[in-house]
Design a protein around this motif. Structure first.
Motif, short mmCIF file in Angstrom:
data_model
loop_
_atom_site.label_atom_id
_atom_site.label_comp_id
_atom_site.label_asym_id
_atom_site.label_seq_id
_atom_site.Cartn_x
_atom_site.Cartn_y
_atom_site.Cartn_z
N GLN A 335 0.83 -1.20 0.00
CA GLN A 335 0.00 0.00 0.00
C GLN A 335 0.87 1.26 0.00
OE1 GLN A 335 -2.95 -0.42 -0.85
NE2 GLN A 335 -4.36 -0.90 0.80
N LYS A 336 2.00 1.22 0.70
CA LYS A 336 2.90 2.38 0.73
C LYS A 336 3.43 2.68 -0.67
CE LYS A 336 7.07 4.22 2.92
NZ LYS A 336 8.17 3.97 3.88
N LYS A 339 0.57 4.21 -2.68
CA LYS A 339 0.34 5.61 -2.33
C LYS A 339 1.44 6.52 -2.89
CE LYS A 339 -1.05 6.72 1.79
NZ LYS A 339 -1.09 6.79 3.28
N GLU A 340 2.67 6.07 -2.80
CA GLU A 340 3.78 6.88 -3.32
C GLU A 340 3.70 7.00 -4.83
OE1 GLU A 340 7.13 9.29 -2.84
OE2 GLU A 340 5.74 8.47 -1.35
N GLU A 342 1.01 6.90 -6.56
CA GLU A 342 -0.12 7.79 -6.84
C GLU A 342 0.32 9.25 -6.69
OE1 GLU A 342 -4.82 7.42 -6.03
OE2 GLU A 342 -3.54 7.21 -4.27
N LYS A 343 1.07 9.51 -5.61
CA LYS A 343 1.55 10.87 -5.35
C LYS A 343 2.46 11.37 -6.48
CE LYS A 343 3.22 11.31 -1.25
NZ LYS A 343 4.22 11.26 -0.14
#
Length: 422
Positions: A335-336, A339-340, A342-343
């Protein structure tokens, strides 16, 4: 006579000097289970009469194969691990709330540390050797023995020294190095041996590349793959809340190896493993010449689902579209990472190109769900195995490749050279 890094790790744990071939009982620093293998371990644990874990903080269960559950059977399978984790108030239990593929998640969490002895009921546990640890896969009942005693039995493996020379060319990564090694020595060329990866090439490899390299040591039959800690490793570790104090071990100059293999990386092109063995490696130029149309492209798994893989894929597909007859599936390993990515805009780029992005899971890699192949379909994948029926129908074909080649192939609709696409 000197010792290898693997012999030194075991010597440190046993409290005396050990050599390859010895059978020892050794304390474990980390035991890793997942939602497929852990229920068998739990059954054996309970049948033994054990009531509590020997080292509860050194045991992790990662729900990564069929989570979220794909059917009633997988839901019930997961329930066994969940009930056990809650019963023992397990500190390191990773379910849907903190998802990740085990061999990406645990290094991310600082739970595997240089100098550790690690076992997991998953063959790709050898991934963690990239951190200068001894890590190997074992059976579920072996895992149960570790849960009960906090230790396990090992025959200290002999070591093969692999020397990679030269700076990798553009679009050549750790995945290509290990596929080339397996092509040279075969799927049983390192049977019950430690593959120790050395040479000046290593300093050009990111941690993501090193994890890929050690991940596939088992595909050559190896007991473990290992890389000595250097500044790149230390940089990776510095922001982690490590579970233990790291111990850095290095092989002696006069250490004994049963074999030395040298590979000139400077002249290596991307390697494609044709069906149905990881050892069936061909140069990318031949695969392009063979004009192999692909139905599906898969980028993910414990081998190549890390942030750099998503960055590479996004760079190649940016502003382009996945070929009409081709599907592209991307699975971030945690998930990390998701998220990264996506950012940084990678997820939008991949979706805009026509890819579907899934939750972290091993599902597609093992032919469980989230990307099953139908009869006669061909897939190019960044996974680690291309056995018959590995990702679905027995008549399907899997070609193993790095993330750049996979992404380029999605755009071209056939196995393609990324230099021709970007």
């Amino acid at each position: 006579m000197g010792q290898t890094i693997t012999e030194k790790i075991f010597s440190d744990h046993v409290g005396r000097e050990v050599k390859a071939g010895e059978i020892i009982q050794c304390e474990l620093d980390m035991i890793i289970g997942n939602d497929i293998t852990t229920p068998i371990s739990i059954k054996a644990f309970r049948e033994s009469g054990a009531k509590k874990l020997a080292k509860p903080d050194n045991f992790a269960i990662v729900m990564d194969h069929f989570i979220p559950a794909k059917d009633i059977a997988s839901a019930n399978q997961a329930k066994i691990s969940r009930d056990f984790a809650y019963e023992h108030d397990l500190k390191h239990f990773f379910d849907e709330k903190d998802m990740g593929i085990e061999h990406a998640l645990l290094p991310e969490k600082g739970l595997v540390v240089p100098g550790d002895v690690i076992i997991g009921a998953d063959s790709h546990t050898c991934t963690h050797g990239a951190l200068g640890a001894f890590a190997t896969g074992m059976g579920s009942t072996d895992l149960a023995y570790g849960m009960i005693t906090g230790s396990n039995w090992f025959r200290v493996p002999e070591s093969i020294k692999v020397i990679f020379k030269g700076k990798p060319r553009e679009f050549v990564y750790g995945k290509d190095l290990i596929l080339e090694l397996i092509r040279l020595i075969g799927v049983d060329g390192a049977l019950y041996k430690a593959l120790e990866f050395t040479g000046d090439t290593i300093e050009h490899l990111s941690m993501d590349d090193r994890f890929s390299l050690c991940n596939m040591a088992i595909e050559a039959g190896a007991k473990n793959g290992i890389i000595a800690v250097d500044e790149i490793t230390k940089e990776f570790l510095k922001d982690k809340n490590l579970a233990r104090e790291p111990k850095f071990h290095y092989s002696d100059e006069d250490a004994v190896y049963v074999r030395t293999v040298e590979i000139d990386v400077a002249n290596l092109e991307p390697v494609i493993a044709y069906p149905h063995l990881p050892s069936n490696g061909k140069p990318l130029s031949q695969a392009v010449k063979d004009d192999l149309a692909v139905d599906q492209v898969f980028i993910g798994s414990c081998t190549n689902g890390r942030l750099s893989d998503l960055a590479i894929a996004a760079e190649i597909v940016k502003g382009k579209k996945v070929a009409k007859r081709t599907r592209m599936i991307v699975t971030p390993a945690t998930q990390k990472i998701f998220k990264e990515a996506e950012k940084l805009g990678y997820i939008d780029t991949l979706i805009d190109a026509g890819a579907v992005v899934s939750n972290p899971t091993c599902g597609a890699c093992l032919g469980g769900y989230m990307g099953i192949l139908g009869d006669g379909e061909r897939c190019i994948a960044t996974t680690n195995r291309n056995f018959v029926g590995r990702m679905g129908a027995r008549s399907s074909e899997i070609y193993l490749a790095n993330s750049a080649v996979a992404a380029a192939s999605a755009i071209a609709g056939k196995i393609a050279d990324p230099r021709e696409i970007i």
